[in-house]
Scaffold this motif. Sequence first.
Motif, PDB file in Angstrom:
ATOM      1  N   VAL A   1       0.868  -1.181   0.000  1.00 34.06           N
ATOM      2  CA  VAL A   1       0.000   0.000   0.000  1.00 34.06           C
ATOM      3  C   VAL A   1       0.900   1.225   0.000  1.00 34.06           C
ATOM      4  CG1 VAL A   1      -1.907   1.210   1.119  1.00 34.06           C
ATOM      5  CG2 VAL A   1      -1.632  -1.258   1.458  1.00 34.06           C
ATOM      6  N   VAL A   2       0.663   2.157  -0.931  1.00 33.09           N
ATOM      7  CA  VAL A   2       1.452   3.395  -0.959  1.00 33.09           C
ATOM      8  C   VAL A   2       0.534   4.585  -0.740  1.00 33.09           C
ATOM      9  CG1 VAL A   2       3.238   2.454  -2.479  1.00 33.09           C
ATOM     10  CG2 VAL A   2       1.288   3.638  -3.479  1.00 33.09           C
ATOM     11  N   SER A   3       1.084   5.635  -0.163  1.00 36.78           N
ATOM     12  CA  SER A   3       0.286   6.839   0.069  1.00 36.78           C
ATOM     13  C   SER A   3       0.172   7.639  -1.220  1.00 36.78           C
ATOM     14  CB  SER A   3       0.927   7.699   1.159  1.00 36.78           C
ATOM     15  OG  SER A   3       1.991   8.472   0.630  1.00 36.78           O
ATOM     16  N   ASP A   4      -0.872   8.449  -1.289  1.00 40.54           N
ATOM     17  CA  ASP A   4      -1.054   9.315  -2.461  1.00 40.54           C
ATOM     18  C   ASP A   4      -0.350  10.656  -2.292  1.00 40.54           C
ATOM     19  OD1 ASP A   4      -2.635  10.542  -0.560  1.00 40.54           O
ATOM     20  OD2 ASP A   4      -4.526  10.277  -1.632  1.00 40.54           O
ATOM     21  N   ASP A   5       0.515  10.744  -1.292  1.00 39.89           N
ATOM     22  CA  ASP A   5       1.270  11.975  -1.037  1.00 39.89           C
ATOM     23  C   ASP A   5       2.132  12.318  -2.255  1.00 39.89           C
ATOM     24  OD1 ASP A   5       2.151  13.743   1.529  1.00 39.89           O
ATOM     25  OD2 ASP A   5       3.850  13.440   0.191  1.00 39.89           O
ATOM     26  N   LYS A   6       2.282  13.622  -2.533  1.00 38.73           N
ATOM     27  CA  LYS A   6       3.032  14.029  -3.731  1.00 38.73           C
ATOM     28  C   LYS A   6       4.515  13.688  -3.633  1.00 38.73           C
ATOM     29  CE  LYS A   6       3.831  18.865  -2.338  1.00 38.73           C
ATOM     30  NZ  LYS A   6       3.616  20.281  -2.734  1.00 38.73           N
ATOM     31  N   ALA A   7       5.006  13.418  -2.418  1.00 40.51           N
ATOM     32  CA  ALA A   7       6.424  13.064  -2.254  1.00 40.51           C
ATOM     33  C   ALA A   7       6.677  11.565  -2.413  1.00 40.51           C
ATOM     34  CB  ALA A   7       6.914  13.517  -0.885  1.00 40.51           C
ATOM     35  N   THR A   8       5.621  10.771  -2.491  1.00 42.12           N
ATOM     36  CA  THR A   8       5.797   9.321  -2.562  1.00 42.12           C
ATOM     37  C   THR A   8       6.297   8.889  -3.937  1.00 42.12           C
ATOM     38  OG1 THR A   8       4.120   8.898  -0.872  1.00 42.12           O
ATOM     39  CG2 THR A   8       4.628   7.086  -2.369  1.00 42.12           C
ATOM     40  N   ARG A   9       7.360   8.106  -3.914  1.00 40.98           N
ATOM     41  CA  ARG A   9       7.943   7.546  -5.142  1.00 40.98           C
ATOM     42  C   ARG A   9       8.464   6.148  -4.830  1.00 40.98           C
ATOM     43  NH1 ARG A   9       6.324  11.848  -6.292  1.00 40.98           N
ATOM     44  NH2 ARG A   9       7.166  13.482  -7.642  1.00 40.98           N
ATOM     45  N   VAL A  10       8.309   5.246  -5.779  1.00 40.18           N
ATOM     46  CA  VAL A  10       8.937   3.931  -5.667  1.00 40.18           C
ATOM     47  C   VAL A  10       9.799   3.720  -6.899  1.00 40.18           C
ATOM     48  CG1 VAL A  10       7.050   2.973  -4.281  1.00 40.18           C
ATOM     49  CG2 VAL A  10       7.003   2.703  -6.775  1.00 40.18           C
ATOM     50  N   GLY A  11      10.785   2.832  -6.806  1.00 40.29           N
ATOM     51  CA  GLY A  11      11.618   2.588  -7.978  1.00 40.29           C
ATOM     52  C   GLY A  11      12.884   1.830  -7.648  1.00 40.29           C
TER      53      GLY A  11
ATOM     54  N   GLN B   1      12.142  -2.024 -19.495  1.00 40.96           N
ATOM     55  CA  GLN B   1      12.208  -0.564 -19.617  1.00 40.96           C
ATOM     56  C   GLN B   1      12.352   0.082 -18.243  1.00 40.96           C
ATOM     57  OE1 GLN B   1       8.737   1.335 -21.361  1.00 40.96           O
ATOM     58  NE2 GLN B   1      10.017   2.867 -22.324  1.00 40.96           N
ATOM     59  N   MET B   2      11.591  -0.414 -17.274  1.00 38.07           N
ATOM     60  CA  MET B   2      11.680   0.122 -15.920  1.00 38.07           C
ATOM     61  C   MET B   2      13.069  -0.108 -15.326  1.00 38.07           C
ATOM     62  SD  MET B   2       9.669  -1.141 -12.520  1.00 38.07           S
ATOM     63  CE  MET B   2      10.366  -0.745 -10.902  1.00 38.07           C
ATOM     64  N   LEU B   3      13.595  -1.306 -15.510  1.00 39.06           N
ATOM     65  CA  LEU B   3      14.903  -1.644 -14.947  1.00 39.06           C
ATOM     66  C   LEU B   3      16.030  -0.898 -15.649  1.00 39.06           C
ATOM     67  CD1 LEU B   3      14.241  -5.469 -14.606  1.00 39.06           C
ATOM     68  CD2 LEU B   3      14.533  -3.878 -12.696  1.00 39.06           C
ATOM     69  N   PHE B   4      15.905  -0.680 -16.963  1.00 43.44           N
ATOM     70  CA  PHE B   4      16.924   0.053 -17.732  1.00 43.44           C
ATOM     71  C   PHE B   4      16.998   1.517 -17.302  1.00 43.44           C
ATOM     72  CE2 PHE B   4      16.976  -2.608 -21.947  1.00 43.44           C
ATOM     73  CZ  PHE B   4      17.516  -3.671 -21.251  1.00 43.44           C
ATOM     74  N   LYS B   5      15.826   2.115 -17.078  1.00 43.73           N
ATOM     75  CA  LYS B   5      15.771   3.560 -16.832  1.00 43.73           C
ATOM     76  C   LYS B   5      16.054   3.921 -15.375  1.00 43.73           C
ATOM     77  CE  LYS B   5      12.734   4.987 -20.619  1.00 43.73           C
ATOM     78  NZ  LYS B   5      11.463   5.667 -20.956  1.00 43.73           N
ATOM     79  N   GLY B   6      15.621   3.085 -14.450  1.00 45.25           N
ATOM     80  CA  GLY B   6      15.840   3.371 -13.035  1.00 45.25           C
ATOM     81  C   GLY B   6      15.094   4.594 -12.537  1.00 45.25           C
ATOM     82  N   GLU B   7      13.938   4.868 -13.115  1.00 43.36           N
ATOM     83  CA  GLU B   7      13.205   6.088 -12.757  1.00 43.36           C
ATOM     84  C   GLU B   7      12.397   5.901 -11.480  1.00 43.36           C
ATOM     85  OE1 GLU B   7      10.923   6.832 -16.273  1.00 43.36           O
ATOM     86  OE2 GLU B   7      12.522   8.013 -17.226  1.00 43.36           O
ATOM     87  N   GLN B   8      12.101   7.033 -10.826  1.00 42.32           N
ATOM     88  CA  GLN B   8      11.233   7.024  -9.657  1.00 42.32           C
ATOM     89  C   GLN B   8       9.786   7.136 -10.142  1.00 42.32           C
ATOM     90  OE1 GLN B   8      12.462   9.767  -6.574  1.00 42.32           O
ATOM     91  NE2 GLN B   8      14.624   9.440  -7.007  1.00 42.32           N
ATOM     92  N   ILE B   9       8.928   6.280  -9.610  1.00 50.59           N
ATOM     93  CA  ILE B   9       7.570   6.126 -10.143  1.00 50.59           C
ATOM     94  C   ILE B   9       6.551   6.648  -9.130  1.00 50.59           C
ATOM     95  CG2 ILE B   9       5.899   4.427 -11.012  1.00 50.59           C
ATOM     96  CD1 ILE B   9       8.452   2.625 -11.559  1.00 50.59           C
ATOM     97  N   ARG B  10       5.597   7.425  -9.605  1.00 43.45           N
ATOM     98  CA  ARG B  10       4.554   7.986  -8.750  1.00 43.45           C
ATOM     99  C   ARG B  10       3.521   6.913  -8.391  1.00 43.45           C
ATOM    100  NH1 ARG B  10       4.842  13.723  -9.194  1.00 43.45           N
ATOM    101  NH2 ARG B  10       6.511  14.273 -10.642  1.00 43.45           N
ATOM    102  N   PRO B  11       2.760   7.149  -7.321  1.00 43.58           N
ATOM    103  CA  PRO B  11       1.839   6.120  -6.821  1.00 43.58           C
ATOM    104  C   PRO B  11       0.843   5.580  -7.857  1.00 43.58           C
ATOM    105  CG  PRO B  11       2.108   7.833  -5.185  1.00 43.58           C
ATOM    106  CD  PRO B  11       2.833   8.306  -6.405  1.00 43.58           C
ATOM    107  N   ALA B  12       0.147   6.473  -8.560  1.00 47.93           N
ATOM    108  CA  ALA B  12      -0.867   6.002  -9.515  1.00 47.93           C
ATOM    109  C   ALA B  12      -0.241   5.162 -10.619  1.00 47.93           C
ATOM    110  CB  ALA B  12      -1.606   7.200 -10.112  1.00 47.93           C
TER     111      ALA B  12
END
Length: 736
Positions: free
Chosen positions: A140-150, A179-190
């Motif tokens: 479960v992740v929060s919808d906070d604007k600072a939340t990122r996973v990656g 693509q996700m693993l290649f880029k290493g980007e931080q992903i927003r909750p939605a």
Amino acid sequence: MELANFRFDIDADGVALATWDMADRSMNVITPQVMEDLGKLIDEVTSNDAIKGCVITSGKDGSFSGGADLTMLQGLGLAYAKLVKQQGEEPAMQFFFDESRRLSLLYRRLETCGKPFAAAINGVCLGGAFELALSCHYRVVSDDKATRVGLPEVKVGLFPGAGGTQRVARLMPTGDALQMLFKGEQIRPAAAKSMNLVHEVAPKAEIVAKAKAWILAGGVAKAPWDAEGYRLPSNKVYSPQGMMVWPAANAIYRRETQNNYPAIKAVLHAVYEGLQLPMDLALKVESRWFAKILRSPEAAAMIRTLFVSMQELNKGARRPVGVPASSLKKVGVIGAGFMGASVAYVTANAGIDVVLIDRDMEAAEKGKAYSHKLVTDQIMKGRAKTADRDALLARITPSADYGSLADCDLVIEAVFEDPKVKAEVIARAEAAMPEGAIFGSNTSTLPITGLADTAKRPEQFIGIHFFSPVEKMLLVEVIMAKQTGDKALALALDYVRAIKKTPIVVNDARGFYANRCVGNYIREGHLMLMEGVPPAMIENVARMAGMPVGPLSLNDEVAIDLALKIVKATKAQLGDAAVDPVQEKLLTTLVETEGRLGRKNRKGFYDYPEKGPKTLWPGLAAIAGQQLDPDALDVEELKQRLLVTQALEAARSVEEGIVTDPREADVGSIIGFGFAPYTGGTLSYIDGMGAKAFVALCEKLAAKYGARFEPNAQLREMAAKGETFYGRAAGARRAA
């Protein structure tokens, strides 16, 4: 149960809550002690019949965890080297492999323990921390604007080695996973939910309750890939669907990396091989590749520069000791053009009030409108709200009155690059500024000491050189004039930290540090063109060498007429010998004969049609006057020329005392002008091959292409003594 880094509580319903909250850190990181605590925690949850399941969350406000402490991995490499000497290669390698996969085995133990685990995530959850979340059965992740996973490990020369490659590739279609693993980007909750990386998005205050509710509702303690009948999202590797993925994946890898990044190639291997195996064997394959990459020179160089050194510089490694921390409340920005408007935006975005001054209110308002545009673009992308824009714009006050600077702590000028214009601005600003305020110049070409000479308080004068576009570029070059005092330096560094950028401190000289290296890169591209090297080959070889853009394209971006102005100014001040006549001829022809100024007038080395991609201008061949056979050219030598010319200039800047810390040279070169990140930066590039080999390469290039490649005296001395830049710096620190 004694836990040093977690609080552990069991509620009335029998659901445990493990709150990760490291006492001595502002952000949780994975250390050996954290791994030990996690092991105890798993054992307790598994063995205690009163516990139905466990929720893992963070006690830090605004962050879950940034991942592993990479200095721990550096230490593993040192331990391996020591064991090789003591016991030999085989036992040392076995130790290295076993230690490097401890985290992977720990997470697998959690995943298969038989009790449900859920992760409740607020704020950033990256790298090894997100791999922990992926090993939990519910997220479960929060919808906070600072939340990122990656999983950003590729950005420091590694890849996810604690199960990340295997779990991600089993949660989403293979192409998307790669693509996700290649880029290493931080992903927003939605986006994370739509990618199947998390199960639920909820308000921050509800994430723990939602995670507990899932456990109480009978949450299954089994990952999908461990359940009977599980099928891969893109079917088996050796299926028609699978074969649609892998040829394209290989091509994308080659195009994006030019085979310079072993970690990204290892991702391909780990996913391709792992998807053909049961999970436990797949994790072992991943671990073998991780151990291999962890010992690579690219990983060592990138971890040192982009993790260790970046952190040290961001935390104030160069800040004068004994100067109290600054409390910046208001900053004045003089000049509301593109640069000044951008500086005003990043300052206001950091929560600092800004006075934006120009010759009249219309120009100042236009500068403020740039901030309106930037935030509106973010609103359109769903990354900001109207209230955010209103708050930011309220912090920017446009003005045509220098009297508005009366309560500023720092004033930054970003006016036209003319000493007379700047001297007038400095005088008017100092007349209005408080006596204790600091004045910063954003000049990119004029020596700071000369500008400071026009100031009433030269000890409070400093260079603060931003890179364009300011809102995207991470680097700020802080330039010391001869008279600059500690207070000015401390406040400048505090300001750079406040606006979330990375500072490097350099001493004054023409072009400072970054522009000297960039100038050499662009010049080498110019000279290659005039030698008859096909322009497309110049651009492609630059990217093959690891540069983000070719030298001709880069010159178009910074403006060809600006390059000509710099050449002319250098010639006027330092004499004919200070410029290359071949480069001067090329620039003069493009600007004065052909009217080609770069991207700004849609005509430069490239043509820029209103619709469609840019294309190289066909007239370049006629200006060069000759065209060499591309098949007869040595591609490796062309790559070397483009990198060596920058690294050699960096070495000269160290000898001249402009750069005094190799960390700053390396960090500045990568985040400032994109010097091949896999090398670790300009000085790591030299250290990596050794000063002796680098000097030999310079001499070879000098014999063929001229004195611009002649190695400097300090490099020759280092080659003779077998020294490195980092070794010399460490010795100097010990001596101090």
